[in-house]
Design a protein around this motif. Structure first.
Motif, PDB file in Angstrom:
ATOM      1  N   GLU A 108      57.758  26.287  37.678  1.00 38.44           N
ATOM      2  CA  GLU A 108      57.062  27.543  37.941  1.00 38.44           C
ATOM      3  C   GLU A 108      57.932  28.706  37.484  1.00 38.44           C
ATOM      4  O   GLU A 108      59.030  28.932  37.977  1.00 38.44           O
ATOM      5  CB  GLU A 108      56.759  27.661  39.427  1.00 38.44           C
ATOM      6  CG  GLU A 108      55.834  28.788  39.755  1.00 38.44           C
ATOM      7  CD  GLU A 108      55.378  28.748  41.196  1.00 38.44           C
ATOM      8  OE1 GLU A 108      55.320  29.820  41.788  1.00 38.44           O
ATOM      9  OE2 GLU A 108      55.103  27.650  41.709  1.00 38.44           O
ATOM     10  N   THR A 139      54.919  33.730  39.615  1.00 36.33           N
ATOM     11  CA  THR A 139      53.774  33.715  40.521  1.00 36.33           C
ATOM     12  C   THR A 139      53.469  35.149  40.915  1.00 36.33           C
ATOM     13  O   THR A 139      54.353  35.875  41.344  1.00 36.33           O
ATOM     14  CB  THR A 139      54.058  32.896  41.792  1.00 36.33           C
ATOM     15  OG1 THR A 139      54.338  31.549  41.408  1.00 36.33           O
ATOM     16  CG2 THR A 139      52.863  32.905  42.728  1.00 36.33           C
ATOM     17  N   ARG A 159      49.615  31.961  38.351  1.00 37.21           N
ATOM     18  CA  ARG A 159      50.842  31.162  38.251  1.00 37.21           C
ATOM     19  C   ARG A 159      51.048  30.764  36.801  1.00 37.21           C
ATOM     20  O   ARG A 159      50.120  30.315  36.140  1.00 37.21           O
ATOM     21  CB  ARG A 159      50.751  29.906  39.105  1.00 37.21           C
ATOM     22  CG  ARG A 159      50.736  30.206  40.563  1.00 37.21           C
ATOM     23  CD  ARG A 159      50.759  28.963  41.381  1.00 37.21           C
ATOM     24  NE  ARG A 159      50.674  29.341  42.781  1.00 37.21           N
ATOM     25  CZ  ARG A 159      50.497  28.486  43.744  1.00 37.21           C
ATOM     26  NH1 ARG A 159      50.395  27.210  43.494  1.00 37.21           N
ATOM     27  NH2 ARG A 159      50.440  28.910  44.985  1.00 37.21           N
ATOM     28  N   ASN A 187      53.333  28.238  34.583  1.00 34.66           N
ATOM     29  CA  ASN A 187      54.220  27.075  34.627  1.00 34.66           C
ATOM     30  C   ASN A 187      54.547  26.630  33.209  1.00 34.66           C
ATOM     31  O   ASN A 187      53.723  26.753  32.304  1.00 34.66           O
ATOM     32  CB  ASN A 187      53.563  25.904  35.357  1.00 34.66           C
ATOM     33  CG  ASN A 187      53.310  26.202  36.812  1.00 34.66           C
ATOM     34  OD1 ASN A 187      53.972  27.033  37.411  1.00 34.66           O
ATOM     35  ND2 ASN A 187      52.331  25.518  37.382  1.00 34.66           N
TER      36      ASN A 187
END
Length: 86
Positions: A45, A48, A38, A40
């Motif tokens: 976000e 993913t 992931r 961020n």
């Protein structure tokens, strides 16, 4: 005069496995690798990526109910695909 030092004996009296033995066990039983990546930025976000990898023999995969290669149009001939669609 002493000879070269020996590596310690395996625990439990088992012989060390060679690569062929290890590969045979993995293909017979299967190996699953799972991971998530992931990215961020400031609690938002951006990306993913979910990774799921199954390493097994075709027979083991079929026992687990996995047979996607038999129905994938890219992996089968056009004739087999047309018969499946009827």
């Amino acid at each position: 005069m002493t000879g070269p030092a020996r590596p310690p004996a395996p625990v439990g009296g088992q012989q060390p496995a060679n690569l062929g033995d290890i590969l045979e066990r993995v293909l017979d039983r299967g190996l699953v690798v799972v991971g998530d990546i992931r990215i961020n930025l400031l609690d938002i976000e951006l990306l993913t990526i979910k990774l799921r990898l199954l390493v097994a023999s075709v027979d083991t995969a079929r026992e687990l109910g996995i047979d996607w290669w038999e129905h994938d149009r890219w992996l089968t001939s056009g004739q087999a695909t047309e018969r499946d669609d009827d």
